[in-house]
Design a protein around this motif. Structure first.
Motif, PDB file in Angstrom:
ATOM      1  N   ALA A  16      12.571  61.009  45.985  1.00 14.84           N
ATOM      2  CA  ALA A  16      14.042  61.549  46.335  1.00 14.84           C
ATOM      3  C   ALA A  16      14.809  60.568  47.490  1.00 14.84           C
ATOM      4  O   ALA A  16      13.972  59.868  48.189  1.00 14.84           O
ATOM      5  N   ARG A  17      15.979  60.619  47.438  1.00 11.69           N
ATOM      6  CA  ARG A  17      17.011  59.770  48.230  1.00 11.69           C
ATOM      7  C   ARG A  17      16.721  58.254  47.865  1.00 11.69           C
ATOM      8  O   ARG A  17      17.318  57.380  48.777  1.00 11.69           O
ATOM      9  N   ALA A  51      17.453  52.811  38.028  1.00 12.33           N
ATOM     10  CA  ALA A  51      16.838  52.264  37.302  1.00 12.33           C
ATOM     11  C   ALA A  51      16.158  53.233  36.312  1.00 12.33           C
ATOM     12  O   ALA A  51      16.044  52.822  34.948  1.00 12.33           O
ATOM     13  N   LEU A  52      15.469  54.388  36.577  1.00 14.17           N
ATOM     14  CA  LEU A  52      15.094  55.227  35.773  1.00 14.17           C
ATOM     15  C   LEU A  52      16.156  55.919  34.725  1.00 14.17           C
ATOM     16  O   LEU A  52      15.871  55.840  33.553  1.00 14.17           O
ATOM     17  N   ASP A  53      17.445  56.094  35.462  1.00 15.86           N
ATOM     18  CA  ASP A  53      18.466  56.598  34.206  1.00 15.86           C
ATOM     19  C   ASP A  53      18.879  55.436  33.371  1.00 15.86           C
ATOM     20  O   ASP A  53      19.019  55.856  32.141  1.00 15.86           O
ATOM     21  N   LEU A 102      13.249  63.299  30.415  1.00 20.73           N
ATOM     22  CA  LEU A 102      13.914  63.983  31.543  1.00 20.73           C
ATOM     23  C   LEU A 102      13.582  63.206  32.698  1.00 20.73           C
ATOM     24  O   LEU A 102      12.496  62.705  33.058  1.00 20.73           O
ATOM     25  N   VAL A 103      14.770  63.186  33.842  1.00 16.31           N
ATOM     26  CA  VAL A 103      14.698  62.131  34.751  1.00 16.31           C
ATOM     27  C   VAL A 103      14.655  63.117  36.015  1.00 16.31           C
ATOM     28  O   VAL A 103      15.635  64.232  35.989  1.00 16.31           O
ATOM     29  N   LEU A 104      13.569  63.164  36.887  1.00 16.20           N
ATOM     30  CA  LEU A 104      13.714  63.824  38.048  1.00 16.20           C
ATOM     31  C   LEU A 104      13.523  63.185  39.337  1.00 16.20           C
ATOM     32  O   LEU A 104      13.231  62.372  39.430  1.00 16.20           O
ATOM     33  N   ASP A 105      14.185  63.862  40.448  1.00 13.64           N
ATOM     34  CA  ASP A 105      13.863  63.328  41.814  1.00 13.64           C
ATOM     35  C   ASP A 105      12.679  64.427  42.303  1.00 13.64           C
ATOM     36  O   ASP A 105      12.617  65.424  42.462  1.00 13.64           O
ATOM     37  N   GLY A 114       8.398  72.718  42.469  1.00 15.57           N
ATOM     38  CA  GLY A 114       9.122  73.280  41.352  1.00 15.57           C
ATOM     39  C   GLY A 114      10.198  72.646  41.193  1.00 15.57           C
ATOM     40  O   GLY A 114      11.129  72.054  41.781  1.00 15.57           O
ATOM     41  N   TRP A 115      10.558  72.381  39.710  1.00 18.78           N
ATOM     42  CA  TRP A 115      11.652  71.680  39.067  1.00 18.78           C
ATOM     43  C   TRP A 115      12.392  72.721  37.913  1.00 18.78           C
ATOM     44  O   TRP A 115      11.621  72.764  36.751  1.00 18.78           O
ATOM     45  N   PRO A 116      13.465  73.550  38.233  1.00 26.72           N
ATOM     46  CA  PRO A 116      13.802  74.383  37.035  1.00 26.72           C
ATOM     47  C   PRO A 116      14.019  73.760  35.664  1.00 26.72           C
ATOM     48  O   PRO A 116      13.684  74.504  34.729  1.00 26.72           O
TER      49      PRO A 116
END
Length: 295
Positions: free
Chosen positions: A238-239, A246-248, A259-262, A269-271
């Motif tokens: 995060a942030r 880089a991950l994008d 799927l790319v997540l912060d 939880g990540w909807p």
């Protein structure tokens, strides 16, 4: 002489450095606060910093009066000021911190760095040589092996991100639990054999790619060819805009669902994970391996 030793940033060779300091006769201070309390200290001082930086700062503040604090070096990605110079940037952002020393966390540079550190701490070459000899068995770390690629009644996904995030049990706990709750078996990039990741990382098409991007790319290429792996989760701290970018970029280099997540500290939880789970599980049991895929 009192020296702090941090176990943050996905440190892999903490036992080596702790044993080396003990052999030098240096008093070692280790963090003891629960991770949530250390994070709160870091967040209070640097609320906009990446989560792994906040944890490092909290651990440094927790140690109080020490002569220096040792922390592991991390491989940086493009435009990654924190990754490139964390030990230099933190004292600039917050006055009164002890000297921070970033040390190699494995590899050929670790022993020479230990020799230099020992000389700085003791000014006693004979003692440093003896200490290096006594801790030599710890320098190689554990034997390399692939983690399990399958788990009964679960669909496997590769989970790739910086060691500073996924290699830290406190920062990655929420994501690991969320994947488990959704019936997914995650194979995490920091648990892969470093030599195999490094070999594949050298194949990155981008000329002059930073070490951190090579590591992420190598982990992706090691896992995406495995037929057991049905999808890829790319996890950014995060942030941390540099790692997110880089991950994008990395997301465009795989043919599997991605799927790319912060990921933030304490997040559970990540909807978007549920929809991703549905994409990789529908028909997974019956899907044959694609041509060129490895088992």
């Amino acid at each position: 002489m009192k020296v702090g030793l941090l176990d943050t940033l996905g440190a892999r060779h903490g036992r080596y450095w702790a044993a080396f300091l003990k052999e030098l006769g240096v008093e070692v201070a280790l963090p003891t606060l629960p991770a949530a309390e250390a994070l709160a200290l870091g967040q209070e001082s640097l609320p906009d910093a990446p989560v792994q930086v906040q944890l490092v700062l909290g651990r440094v503040l927790e140690l109080g009066r020490v002569d220096a604090v040792l922390l592991p070096q991390t491989p940086a990605v493009a435009s990654d000021a924190w990754g490139e110079a964390l030990a230099e940037l933190l004292p600039r952002r917050l006055s009164g911190l002890p000297t921070l020393v970033a040390l190699p966390d494995g590899g050929d540079a670790m022993v020479p760095a230990a020799q230099d550190l020992g000389q700085r701490l003791t000014a006693n070459p004979a003692r440093v040589r003896l200490a290096l000899e006594r801790v030599k068995p710890l320098a190689n770390g554990k034997r390399e092996e692939m983690p399990p690629l399958s788990r009964a009644s679960r669909v496997t996904v590769a989970v790739i991100g910086p060691r500073a995030l996924l290699g830290d049990p406190d920062l990655s706990a929420g994501l690991r639990a969320a994947l488990d709750d959704l019936g997914l078996h995650g194979v995490y990039s920091p648990e892969l054999p470093p030599s195999q990741v490094a070999a594949r990382g050298e194949r990155i098409e981008r000329a002059g790619a930073p070490a951190g991007e090579k590591e992420l790319f190598g982990a992706l290429k090691l896992l995406e060819g495995k037929s057991a792996v049905r999808g890829v989760v790319l996890a950014a701290p995060a942030r941390d805009a540099a790692h997110r970018a880089a991950l994008d970029r990395l997301a465009g280099k795989t043919h599997k669902p991605v799927l790319v997540l912060d990921v933030d500290a304490g997040q559970t939880g990540w909807p978007e994970l549920e929809a991703f789970r549905d994409r990789v599980t529908v028909g997974a049991a019956a899907r044959p391996a694609a041509p060129g895929e490895e088992t």
